[in-house]
Design a protein around this motif. Sequence first.
Motif, PDB file in Angstrom:
ATOM      1  N   GLU A   1       0.840  -1.194   0.000  1.00 20.99           N
ATOM      2  CA  GLU A   1       0.000   0.000   0.000  1.00 20.99           C
ATOM      3  C   GLU A   1       0.877   1.246   0.000  1.00 20.99           C
ATOM      4  O   GLU A   1       1.728   1.418   0.873  1.00 20.99           O
ATOM      5  CB  GLU A   1      -0.933   0.015   1.212  1.00 20.99           C
ATOM      6  CG  GLU A   1      -1.856   1.226   1.202  1.00 20.99           C
ATOM      7  CD  GLU A   1      -2.951   1.141   2.261  1.00 20.99           C
ATOM      8  OE1 GLU A   1      -3.014   2.052   3.100  1.00 20.99           O
ATOM      9  OE2 GLU A   1      -3.717   0.161   2.240  1.00 20.99           O
ATOM     10  N   ALA A   2       0.682   2.103  -1.002  1.00 18.66           N
ATOM     11  CA  ALA A   2       1.415   3.364  -1.114  1.00 18.66           C
ATOM     12  C   ALA A   2       0.515   4.497  -0.649  1.00 18.66           C
ATOM     13  O   ALA A   2      -0.652   4.574  -1.030  1.00 18.66           O
ATOM     14  CB  ALA A   2       1.851   3.596  -2.552  1.00 18.66           C
ATOM     15  N   SER A   3       1.050   5.379   0.174  1.00 15.69           N
ATOM     16  CA  SER A   3       0.268   6.453   0.769  1.00 15.69           C
ATOM     17  C   SER A   3       0.335   7.716  -0.070  1.00 15.69           C
ATOM     18  O   SER A   3       1.359   8.006  -0.700  1.00 15.69           O
ATOM     19  CB  SER A   3       0.772   6.743   2.186  1.00 15.69           C
ATOM     20  OG  SER A   3       0.165   7.906   2.710  1.00 15.69           O
ATOM     21  N   GLY A   4      -0.744   8.506  -0.040  1.00 12.29           N
ATOM     22  CA  GLY A   4      -0.798   9.772  -0.756  1.00 12.29           C
ATOM     23  C   GLY A   4      -0.351  10.955   0.067  1.00 12.29           C
ATOM     24  O   GLY A   4      -0.651  12.102  -0.269  1.00 12.29           O
ATOM     25  N   ALA A   5       0.359  10.708   1.160  1.00 15.43           N
ATOM     26  CA  ALA A   5       0.873  11.793   1.994  1.00 15.43           C
ATOM     27  C   ALA A   5       2.271  11.434   2.472  1.00 15.43           C
ATOM     28  O   ALA A   5       2.642  10.262   2.554  1.00 15.43           O
ATOM     29  CB  ALA A   5      -0.049  12.039   3.187  1.00 15.43           C
ATOM     30  N   ASN A   6       3.033  12.468   2.809  1.00 16.07           N
ATOM     31  CA  ASN A   6       4.422  12.268   3.201  1.00 16.07           C
ATOM     32  C   ASN A   6       4.781  13.341   4.224  1.00 16.07           C
ATOM     33  O   ASN A   6       4.534  14.527   4.001  1.00 16.07           O
ATOM     34  CB  ASN A   6       5.323  12.370   1.970  1.00 16.07           C
ATOM     35  CG  ASN A   6       6.784  12.175   2.304  1.00 16.07           C
ATOM     36  OD1 ASN A   6       7.114  11.555   3.304  1.00 16.07           O
ATOM     37  ND2 ASN A   6       7.658  12.714   1.475  1.00 16.07           N
ATOM     38  N   ASP A   7       5.351  12.937   5.349  1.00 12.23           N
ATOM     39  CA  ASP A   7       5.721  13.860   6.411  1.00 12.23           C
ATOM     40  C   ASP A   7       7.222  13.767   6.634  1.00 12.23           C
ATOM     41  O   ASP A   7       7.766  12.667   6.782  1.00 12.23           O
ATOM     42  CB  ASP A   7       4.973  13.493   7.700  1.00 12.23           C
ATOM     43  CG  ASP A   7       5.153  14.544   8.781  1.00 12.23           C
ATOM     44  OD1 ASP A   7       5.747  15.592   8.492  1.00 12.23           O
ATOM     45  OD2 ASP A   7       4.688  14.311   9.925  1.00 12.23           O
ATOM     46  N   GLY A   8       7.915  14.916   6.631  1.00  7.94           N
ATOM     47  CA  GLY A   8       9.360  14.853   6.781  1.00  7.94           C
ATOM     48  C   GLY A   8       9.979  16.167   7.188  1.00  7.94           C
ATOM     49  O   GLY A   8       9.365  17.240   7.111  1.00  7.94           O
ATOM     50  N   LEU A   9      11.217  16.075   7.629  1.00  7.64           N
ATOM     51  CA  LEU A   9      12.022  17.219   8.021  1.00  7.64           C
ATOM     52  C   LEU A   9      13.102  17.416   6.967  1.00  7.64           C
ATOM     53  O   LEU A   9      13.872  16.501   6.678  1.00  7.64           O
ATOM     54  CB  LEU A   9      12.654  16.954   9.387  1.00  7.64           C
ATOM     55  CG  LEU A   9      13.345  18.123  10.088  1.00  7.64           C
ATOM     56  CD1 LEU A   9      12.326  19.170  10.511  1.00  7.64           C
ATOM     57  CD2 LEU A   9      14.113  17.603  11.302  1.00  7.64           C
ATOM     58  N   SER A  10      13.151  18.599   6.355  1.00  4.93           N
ATOM     59  CA  SER A  10      14.119  18.846   5.283  1.00  4.93           C
ATOM     60  C   SER A  10      15.038  20.006   5.650  1.00  4.93           C
ATOM     61  O   SER A  10      14.596  21.018   6.212  1.00  4.93           O
ATOM     62  CB  SER A  10      13.410  19.138   3.961  1.00  4.93           C
ATOM     63  OG  SER A  10      12.652  20.324   4.043  1.00  4.93           O
ATOM     64  N   ASP A  11      16.322  19.840   5.331  1.00  3.97           N
ATOM     65  CA  ASP A  11      17.331  20.874   5.556  1.00  3.97           C
ATOM     66  C   ASP A  11      18.049  21.155   4.251  1.00  3.97           C
ATOM     67  O   ASP A  11      18.304  20.236   3.462  1.00  3.97           O
ATOM     68  CB  ASP A  11      18.356  20.424   6.599  1.00  3.97           C
ATOM     69  CG  ASP A  11      17.744  20.198   7.966  1.00  3.97           C
ATOM     70  OD1 ASP A  11      17.035  21.096   8.441  1.00  3.97           O
ATOM     71  OD2 ASP A  11      17.963  19.118   8.549  1.00  3.97           O
ATOM     72  N   ARG A  12      18.424  22.422   4.048  1.00  4.87           N
ATOM     73  CA  ARG A  12      19.185  22.805   2.859  1.00  4.87           C
ATOM     74  C   ARG A  12      20.238  23.829   3.251  1.00  4.87           C
ATOM     75  O   ARG A  12      19.961  24.764   3.995  1.00  4.87           O
ATOM     76  CB  ARG A  12      18.281  23.376   1.768  1.00  4.87           C
ATOM     77  CG  ARG A  12      17.352  22.336   1.161  1.00  4.87           C
ATOM     78  CD  ARG A  12      16.478  22.923   0.062  1.00  4.87           C
ATOM     79  NE  ARG A  12      15.576  21.899  -0.455  1.00  4.87           N
ATOM     80  CZ  ARG A  12      15.697  21.314  -1.632  1.00  4.87           C
ATOM     81  NH1 ARG A  12      16.694  21.650  -2.432  1.00  4.87           N
ATOM     82  NH2 ARG A  12      14.834  20.405  -2.036  1.00  4.87           N
ATOM     83  N   LEU A  13      21.442  23.638   2.722  1.00  8.23           N
ATOM     84  CA  LEU A  13      22.553  24.553   2.952  1.00  8.23           C
ATOM     85  C   LEU A  13      23.127  24.972   1.607  1.00  8.23           C
ATOM     86  O   LEU A  13      23.390  24.129   0.750  1.00  8.23           O
ATOM     87  CB  LEU A  13      23.645  23.881   3.797  1.00  8.23           C
ATOM     88  CG  LEU A  13      24.963  24.656   3.944  1.00  8.23           C
ATOM     89  CD1 LEU A  13      24.751  25.935   4.759  1.00  8.23           C
ATOM     90  CD2 LEU A  13      26.035  23.778   4.587  1.00  8.23           C
ATOM     91  N   THR A  14      23.323  26.279   1.426  1.00  2.54           N
ATOM     92  CA  THR A  14      23.856  26.808   0.173  1.00  2.54           C
ATOM     93  C   THR A  14      25.029  27.733   0.472  1.00  2.54           C
ATOM     94  O   THR A  14      24.931  28.604   1.341  1.00  2.54           O
ATOM     95  CB  THR A  14      22.781  27.602  -0.592  1.00  2.54           C
ATOM     96  OG1 THR A  14      21.616  26.802  -0.757  1.00  2.54           O
ATOM     97  CG2 THR A  14      23.300  28.036  -1.953  1.00  2.54           C
TER      98      THR A  14
END
Length: 758
Positions: free
Chosen positions: A365-378
């Motif tokens: 079963e594949a879910s239609g929602a996704n919860d996550g913590l994202s970081d980006r450094l430039t």
Amino acid sequence: MLQGNTKILLLSLLVFLLIHPSAYSQENSGTIEGTVQNSSGESLPGVHISIPDLELGTVTNANGQFRLTIASPGTYLLRISMVGFEEKTDSISVASGQTITLDIELSPLVFQSDELVVTASRRSQLIGKVSVSMNTISPEELTSRNITSLDQALEYVPGVQVHGNSVNIRGSSGFSYGVGSRVLLLVDGVPLMGPDDGGMDFDGLPLIQTRQIEILKSPGSALYGGGALGGVVNIITKDFSDEPENTVRLYGGGYEPVRFETWRAGWGGGSDFRPRGGIIFGRSHQVTDSFGYWFSGKIHNNSGYLQNSTRKGFETYAKFGWDISEVMNLSMYTGLRRNNNEQFLYWDGLDDVLSPGSINLTGNEASGANDGLSDRLTILPVFQHSINPNIQYTLKGRLFGVAFRPLKDNGHISPPKRHNKGLRYGLEAESTIQATDEMIISGGLSFDENVINSDVFVGEDSLTVRNQPEGALFLQSEYTWNDQLTTTAGVRYDAYQVHTRSTATQFSPKFSASYSINESLTARASFGRGFRVPSVAERFVNNNDFFPLESNITLKPETSTGYEAGVTYISPILDAFSLKAELTSFWNEYRRLVEPTFVNELAAFQFVNVTRARIRGAEASFSVSTLDQNHQIKLGYTYLNTTDRELNQPLLYRSKHLLNGSANSVITDWMEAGIDFRAASPPERVDTDFSLFVPDAEVFPTQYITDIRFKFQVPHVYEGLDVNASFLINNLFDYYYVERPAIFAPPRNFQIVIEALF
């Protein structure tokens, strides 16, 4: 042997004289040199400097600098001219051996724009001289609409649509789940695409410190390499302000409850007012003659209008600049971002559009929602050195790191093996040479590498670490034949290692011409090639969390060939208004476009090269404003004729008709109002494979969206303090529509914005 040495000596002398034209001047000659700027202090390239009596002339270089050598000293009339600016003349007396240095400021004609852009040719030039289609977004537009992310800003540009994470310029992208962007994102000319999925970072926008956003609407790979298949978006940051400038902007508002009881029954949150808000801040200061800085930041919290769609986080950006000497400078752009997002991927059908759906295949079963913590450094360092007025070079470094950590239902971070980490780093060296008064040559080389570590990108070889090195060589020559005609020719060669056993190469030529027919009318034509190497995610993804996906390491690069011709007309009307009208026709051919396709044997989706495509069309834009720019109306219309040449059907998720309109008026000294309207016809064809698994994914009504805004200004509340307040309503008529398959677009929502400048 002597004859051969003589030839080498003569050739060396010729090259030396081209680079140093003053080297052969007589000792008793005089010199006039200087810099030409516009009224905003920006250097003007391509300005004609001449002495008619001597039939002597030159043009300013990329930095607005010029130099004239006078063989016979005396008193002469100096003429300074450029299309779109008032001509200047001055009497100059030059003595033997004397060097006169001038600082010249040109004023724009009241009905012409003196706006400078850099994306079209990697150097500053007037937008009226650009030989390809371009649009710009000003900081005033960002502020008046309270734009908080890049995708919001692009929605108002003619010929541009945003479908989820895809920017669609003139139909180049459509929409495909998981396919990387076919439009390249730059920050001050440096590529900034995700190392893993090749996508855009919509949140990476230094709002307070953005000078303008430039949108190039044709293949740009000959200038910027892979990813510029359908165009380029370049965020140009501001210079440092002479006096300290501080800005604080508070905004708050939210989404209205949905009207339909069926939707509210599926998710109780649909009955609530869903709040959103944040604070945006910035400061800029040229502290000394040699050092300046600015910073910009945002803290935001958005409860979302869909179940599992909350967004919160912070981001901050800074830029530092050092003038090491009169001819050398160093700058450093940095960005840091952290977001905690619940991502809504697809709905549970038309009866429950507010709740995420699921796909169940072979017991997974594949879910239609996704919860996550994202970081980006430039980190983007840039070093510039002007060897002399005719030669300069630039070194640009880049480091772009991303990390995504899935969150469990209890909010805890998933184990490290589930984390997705990526790094893009590289260096570019570019040199610009004013070879002659008429010719500017630029060229260079670049090297980048993407490194990704993720258990999602396992592929057939079971490795979890991927790297993709890439290198390029590029060369371009711009020649100004006379006051009317300018041509540009260039080429770029790229090589990408797509996996350990294969390397992809691409040769990307370009040619363009701009011809000023008269003071008001300019014609242009261009040809260019574009390409995009499939991202690591497209080639190696093997995961069932959101869609059942299988890897395909045999994917080939996408390519495009674009042709364009157009005219621009700028003229005053009745000595009270300024009119600008553009008409452009374009023809683009695409090969090996990547699309997700359901493969029965795998019982999963797989990215495959499926399409030979053609997109033809026309675009018309019109704007009229008062000469003081207090009242303005803009209209833009784009017509697309798209064909999948293998199936002889329209391409997926492309609208045939796109319409944009806006009006803005300064009603009083303290109040202004504006309105925006955009419409898009429904796609002629949608993805039937995806529609088999997600209910009602084929539903795509015509879009009609209207936004209004009011701004109230209270200058000089205290000494040195200005305050303004805005009230905005987006989707004024609460029109229900979708922007991409199986996701409900925002209902009516409003914002109140208060801004202080001091």
